[in-house]
Design an enzyme around this catalytic site. Structure first.
Site: not given
Length: 158
Positions: A51-52, A103, A110-111, A116-118
């Site tokens: 993740d950036i 999310n 959720q953005e 996606h999974f963090h």
């Protein structure tokens, strides 16, 4: 088109398998190597990268190579591939404590409208994901009724 980020260690290799993608989606662009990423693992069904905008050092994202905004939009074979990748990353980072977060929808935080999974390392109390939500008092009659309703709905579903 000029890349958002440019560095020699960013990955811009072509993806390993065809997928159902959305040309306007930032994650789909990463999968297609239109935007560089710090790729960690790529399989036929998934793509994992750092993740950036990390919450902690080693914060990674695991995304299906199938565009869908919500978990229920993604075919099972793509979902089945994601958790072994999270496990592999956690082992590689030698994490004892971490969060796996997913999310669905704006009000659920959720953005990016691509599932996606963090994988968020939790090395101490102050770093990583900080979670707090109000627990509700349990009404066991209400909970039992909900349980029966859900079982009935699950009986007729996949």
């Amino acid at each position: 088109m000029e890349p958002l980020i440019s560095a020699p260690y960013l990955t811009t290799t072509k993806m390993s398998a065809p997928a159902t993608l959305d040309a306007a989606c930032i994650f789909c662009k990463i999968i297609k190597s239109e935007i560089p990423s710090f790729k960690l693992i790529e399989t036929k069904y998934s793509y994992a990268f750092l993740d950036i905008q990390p919450t902690a050092e080693g914060h990674a994202l695991i995304i299906p190579k199938y565009h869908g905004a919500k978990l229920h939009d993604i075919p099972d074979e793509f979902l089945t591939d994601a958790m072994p990748i999270a496990k592999r990353l956690a082992k590689a980072m030698k994490l004892d404590t971490y969060n796996v977060l997913q999310n669905n929808g704006k009000i659920a935080h959720q953005e990016v409208d691509h599932v996606h999974f963090h994988l968020i390392p939790k090395r101490d109390e102050k770093s990583g994901l900080i979670v707090g939500w109000p627990a509700q008092e349990t009404d066991f009659d209400k909970l039992g009724k909900l349980h029966k309703e859900l079982l009935a709905k699950l009986e007729g579903s996949d």
